[in-house]
Structure formats: structure tokens, C-alpha cells
Design a protein around this motif. Sequence first.
Motif, short mmCIF file in Angstrom:
data_model
loop_
_atom_site.label_atom_id
_atom_site.label_comp_id
_atom_site.label_asym_id
_atom_site.label_seq_id
_atom_site.Cartn_x
_atom_site.Cartn_y
_atom_site.Cartn_z
N ASN A 1 -13.73 -2.51 10.84
CA ASN A 1 -13.42 -1.61 9.74
C ASN A 1 -14.48 -0.53 9.55
OD1 ASN A 1 -11.00 -2.69 9.06
ND2 ASN A 1 -11.80 -4.08 7.53
N SER A 2 -15.63 -0.71 10.15
CA SER A 2 -16.66 0.32 10.03
C SER A 2 -16.81 1.09 11.33
CB SER A 2 -18.01 -0.31 9.65
OG SER A 2 -18.45 -1.20 10.67
N LYS B 1 -18.62 4.27 -0.72
CA LYS B 1 -17.76 3.10 -0.70
C LYS B 1 -16.37 3.49 -0.21
CE LYS B 1 -20.17 0.65 -4.39
NZ LYS B 1 -20.04 0.02 -5.73
N LYS B 2 -15.77 2.59 0.58
CA LYS B 2 -14.47 2.88 1.17
C LYS B 2 -13.52 1.74 0.83
CE LYS B 2 -16.74 3.03 4.95
NZ LYS B 2 -18.06 3.20 4.34
N SER B 3 -12.30 2.09 0.49
CA SER B 3 -11.29 1.07 0.23
C SER B 3 -10.74 0.55 1.54
CB SER B 3 -10.15 1.65 -0.61
OG SER B 3 -9.41 2.59 0.16
N ALA C 1 -7.70 0.56 2.41
CA ALA C 1 -6.72 1.53 2.90
C ALA C 1 -7.42 2.68 3.62
CB ALA C 1 -5.87 2.06 1.74
N GLN C 2 -8.55 3.14 3.09
CA GLN C 2 -9.29 4.22 3.74
C GLN C 2 -9.79 3.80 5.11
OE1 GLN C 2 -12.11 4.89 0.47
NE2 GLN C 2 -11.52 7.04 0.50
N LYS C 3 -10.29 2.57 5.21
CA LYS C 3 -10.77 2.07 6.48
C LYS C 3 -9.64 1.97 7.50
CE LYS C 3 -14.42 -0.69 4.30
NZ LYS C 3 -14.91 -2.06 4.04
N ARG C 4 -8.49 1.45 7.04
CA ARG C 4 -7.34 1.30 7.94
C ARG C 4 -6.84 2.66 8.40
NH1 ARG C 4 -3.80 -2.91 8.82
NH2 ARG C 4 -2.32 -2.32 10.45
N LEU C 5 -6.78 3.62 7.48
CA LEU C 5 -6.31 4.96 7.83
C LEU C 5 -7.24 5.63 8.83
CD1 LEU C 5 -4.21 7.15 7.32
CD2 LEU C 5 -5.58 7.92 5.37
N PHE C 6 -8.55 5.42 8.66
CA PHE C 6 -9.52 5.99 9.58
C PHE C 6 -9.30 5.46 10.99
CE2 PHE C 6 -13.70 6.12 11.64
CZ PHE C 6 -14.05 7.45 11.44
N ARG D 1 -6.09 7.00 12.48
CA ARG D 1 -6.27 8.41 12.86
C ARG D 1 -7.02 8.55 14.18
NH1 ARG D 1 -7.91 10.77 6.86
NH2 ARG D 1 -5.77 11.19 6.14
#
Length: 259
Positions: free
Chosen positions: A195-196, A223-225, A227-232, A235
Amino acid sequence: MNTLERMTGCLAVALAGLAACAGSEKVVLAEGGVAKAKIVIARRATRAAQFAAQELKWHLDRMTGAEWEIIELSNNRIIENGKWSPIYVGESEGTVAKNADFGSQQYKVEVRPGAVELIGFDKSDFAKVVYENGTNGVSGSGWPDLFDAQGTLYAVYDFLERDLGVRWTDSTDYGTYVPKKEPFILSRTKSGRPNSYSPLLWNERSAEAKAYDAIAYRRGGPKKSAAQKRLFLLRHRFGGDYGQANHSFYSWYDRFWKK
């Protein structure tokens, strides 16, 4: 004229190579790892155009695997033989637009039948640009100042970024993404903390990667949610063909070390 005038029909990197489209006409830029086009500048090109041509070559070399040639246009007839297509960078005998057609920071990206034209308003400075690509990266001298008029350079960067998919996420090679025909690794994952994942961390042992990792992920970074991690990850085409190959061979030491 607006700051940006785009006259591109379409442009895509396909399995057959690199092609630009203008209506029903196709401009073949590269095919099978061979350049089918050449970068064309004036014999007396502006500093911005010289640098822009070198930057375009650097990215296209890596994108296609071909060795791109920069030629100085001394006779327009050399491009009329149909053997290759010109990518005009800056004003020259072959360009429709001229430097004087643009205002401050204005430029044009155009794909037309048989040619690509990348041109904008440049400072009237024709000093020699030195662009060296060595083992320690790109270096040189005579590069345009950040606040010089450099519309042609803007046009080239716009072409690379919007049409060819190049991305620059930081100032090192780790942050330079030059797309190829397809992902260069079938399985794109890493153990530990997917996730990172960052495209900058290709070599986690490097000083730049460690510094970036410490700032972005471990010491008070944003800080990342989930959903943000998954979207990154989505992409960046994270994933691919699933497979595990990390901690598979530890028993081999006991079984085969003495042998």
C-alpha cells in the motif's frame, strides 16, 4: 492565439510502434525499434529549440529503443522524399508557424499529414547548447534560464506528457517514467507494504529512495486513506500476473550448501 493551441488528431503507442494521426493520415514515428522520423531544427536554432530537441531525443530513445537523429534543416527538399517524417522543433524552413506568430509563453502542438510541429515563442538567443548524457545522468551548459521565453520547450514537454504519457514525479531518474509498449515486468508487486508502493522506489537502497520513503511514509508524512492507497496502485498498473517468488529457497542452504 491562446497560450496553447493543439492541432493533434490522435497519437498512441501501439505494439507495431509509435504513430501520430492527423485525420485519416498517419505519421509513423517509430516501428520495430527503428525510428521512422527525425527531429528537425533550424541551422541557426534558438537556445530553447536546441535544448528542446535534445530533450525530445532523450525521451524518444528510451521510449522506442531506437536511436533518434537531430538534423539541421538546410534544404526543405530533404524531407520531401517520403523516406521519413519530420518532427519540427522550433522555427525552421519547414514549419508553417513562425516565432513571431506567438505571444509570451504561447506555443503550438500540431500533428499534420506527414509531419509533427512543435513550436512556440522563444527568446532570440542562439548561443550553443551543450547536452551531455553520461553515466551520471544528463549534464551540460548553455541551457535556457527558467524565466527565458521558451515556448518551443513548452511545446515539446506538452507533447511528451499529454500525447506520449511521459511523467516526471521528482528530479531523479527514479521519478522519470517513460512508457514502453507494455509493462516491462509481468508481475508488478513487492513484499512487505504494497500500500505504500511508489514508482520512485525502484532501488530502495539508494539514498534518494530512503530519504523519500522517510518523508512520505514514516515520519509525519501525509496521511492516506485505504481508498487513496488503492487508487494510487491502480493508477500505476500495480499487480499484473500474480505470482510469489520471494522466500522460496531457504531450505536449499541445508540441502545443497556442502554439495
